[in-house]
Scaffold this motif. Structure first.
Motif, short mmCIF file in Angstrom:
data_model
loop_
_atom_site.label_atom_id
_atom_site.label_comp_id
_atom_site.label_asym_id
_atom_site.label_seq_id
_atom_site.Cartn_x
_atom_site.Cartn_y
_atom_site.Cartn_z
N THR A 57 0.83 -1.21 0.00
CA THR A 57 0.00 0.00 0.00
C THR A 57 0.86 1.25 0.00
O THR A 57 0.62 2.21 -0.75
CB THR A 57 -0.93 0.01 1.22
OG1 THR A 57 -1.76 -1.16 1.20
CG2 THR A 57 -1.81 1.26 1.22
N LEU A 58 1.89 1.25 0.85
CA LEU A 58 2.79 2.41 0.91
C LEU A 58 3.52 2.60 -0.42
O LEU A 58 3.64 3.74 -0.91
CB LEU A 58 3.81 2.20 2.04
CG LEU A 58 4.88 3.30 2.19
CD1 LEU A 58 4.22 4.65 2.48
CD2 LEU A 58 5.86 2.92 3.30
N ALA A 59 3.99 1.50 -1.01
CA ALA A 59 4.68 1.59 -2.30
C ALA A 59 3.75 2.13 -3.38
O ALA A 59 4.16 2.94 -4.23
CB ALA A 59 5.23 0.23 -2.70
N PHE A 60 2.49 1.71 -3.33
CA PHE A 60 1.51 2.21 -4.30
C PHE A 60 1.32 3.72 -4.14
O PHE A 60 1.28 4.46 -5.13
CB PHE A 60 0.18 1.50 -4.12
CG PHE A 60 -0.89 1.96 -5.07
CD1 PHE A 60 -1.08 1.31 -6.28
CD2 PHE A 60 -1.69 3.06 -4.77
CE1 PHE A 60 -2.06 1.74 -7.17
CE2 PHE A 60 -2.66 3.49 -5.66
CZ PHE A 60 -2.85 2.83 -6.85
N GLY B 130 -0.74 -1.78 -10.60
CA GLY B 130 -1.73 -2.85 -10.52
C GLY B 130 -1.23 -4.01 -9.69
O GLY B 130 -1.98 -4.60 -8.91
N LEU B 131 0.04 -4.34 -9.86
CA LEU B 131 0.66 -5.41 -9.06
C LEU B 131 0.60 -5.07 -7.58
O LEU B 131 0.20 -5.90 -6.74
CB LEU B 131 2.11 -5.60 -9.50
CG LEU B 131 2.97 -6.54 -8.64
CD1 LEU B 131 2.51 -7.97 -8.81
CD2 LEU B 131 4.45 -6.40 -9.01
N LEU B 132 0.98 -3.86 -7.23
CA LEU B 132 0.98 -3.43 -5.82
C LEU B 132 -0.44 -3.40 -5.26
O LEU B 132 -0.67 -3.82 -4.11
CB LEU B 132 1.62 -2.04 -5.70
CG LEU B 132 3.11 -1.96 -6.05
CD1 LEU B 132 3.58 -0.51 -6.07
CD2 LEU B 132 3.94 -2.78 -5.06
N GLU B 133 -1.39 -2.93 -6.05
CA GLU B 133 -2.78 -2.92 -5.59
C GLU B 133 -3.27 -4.34 -5.32
O GLU B 133 -3.91 -4.60 -4.28
CB GLU B 133 -3.68 -2.26 -6.63
CG GLU B 133 -5.13 -2.19 -6.19
CD GLU B 133 -6.11 -1.99 -7.33
OE1 GLU B 133 -7.32 -2.13 -7.09
OE2 GLU B 133 -5.67 -1.72 -8.47
#
Length: 224
Positions: free
Chosen positions: A18-21, A181-184
């Motif tokens: 979430t943070l990376a997104f 999209g991957l991170l989500e």
């Protein structure tokens, strides 16, 4: 690894994703939603490698991972879990799939990032994040957590990477879109699974406490 540690790890992974997104979203917004340098580099590389054969190959995951395809796959997976008497897991998968679509579609519409001008697929301004990648990642991570099979993780990782390549090869997304999209997908799957496991653990604990309580003495109806 104990159930408690698995739950804690899932929460850490979900929070990190979430943070990376959020950071990636801020970087894209800071650049006025224009493609980043790495987006341009990857886009030009995909264009240089374009061929009719690989375009056909790229369309396979694009179609399978599209709206209709994922509805069919989702129904099948949920149906199999119910048939295997894993109704709680079926509900968890269903919630995760609905959540990732709702979150991703809303963000894509609000952000309104423009897709590459030479897109071979969709052309509407809903590029960030990639919905195909988010849903694929959610299903893969959720199945990996539920089934706990290395083969599921390996095959799933290959499918997600294929989906990310497909969306950029068809110029439907920038590289940062599919990474988002991957991170989500990772965030939604791990956090939904962790919540479901927490609820399940509390119910199990209540059941054990109730079973361990001594039976109340039965009062005699006969007067001494």
């Amino acid at each position: 690894m104990t159930e408690a540690s698995r739950g804690s790890t899932a929460i850490v992974v979900g929070a990190s994703a979430t943070l990376a997104f959020v950071i990636l979203r801020a970087v894209v917004a800071w650049g006025g939603h224009e493609p980043l340098a790495v987006d341009v580099w990857w886009h030009d590389l995909m264009l240089a490698l374009t061929s009719d054969v690989w375009i056909v190959v790229a369309w396979v995951p694009a179609v399978v991972g599209g709206t209709v395809g994922m509805i069919v796959i989702g129904v099948i997976l949920i149906g199999v879990l119910v048939w295997r008497r894993r109704r709680g897991d079926a509900a968890t998968l269903a919630v995760a799939m609905v959540a990732v679509v709702a979150i991703g579609a809303t963000m894509a519409a609000v952000i309104g990032r423009t897709r590459p001008a030479d897109s071979l697929a969709e052309s509407v301004a809903t590029s960030f994040p990639s919905g195909h990648t988010a849903v694929a990642t959610t299903v893969v991570v959720m199945l990996g957590l539920l089934l706990r099979r290395r083969a599921v993780w390996v095959a799933g990782a290959a499918w997600v990477l294929l989906m990310m390549w497909s969306r950029t090869y068809l110029q439907a997304h920038w590289l940062s879109d599919v990474v988002a999209g991957l991170l989500e997908g990772v965030a939604v799957a791990t956090l939904v699974w962790a919540c479901a496991e927490s609820v399940r653990a509390r119910r199990l604990a209540r059941s054990h406490r109730a079973a361990s309580l001594p039976d109340e003495p039965i009062e005699s109806s006969v007067n001494p």
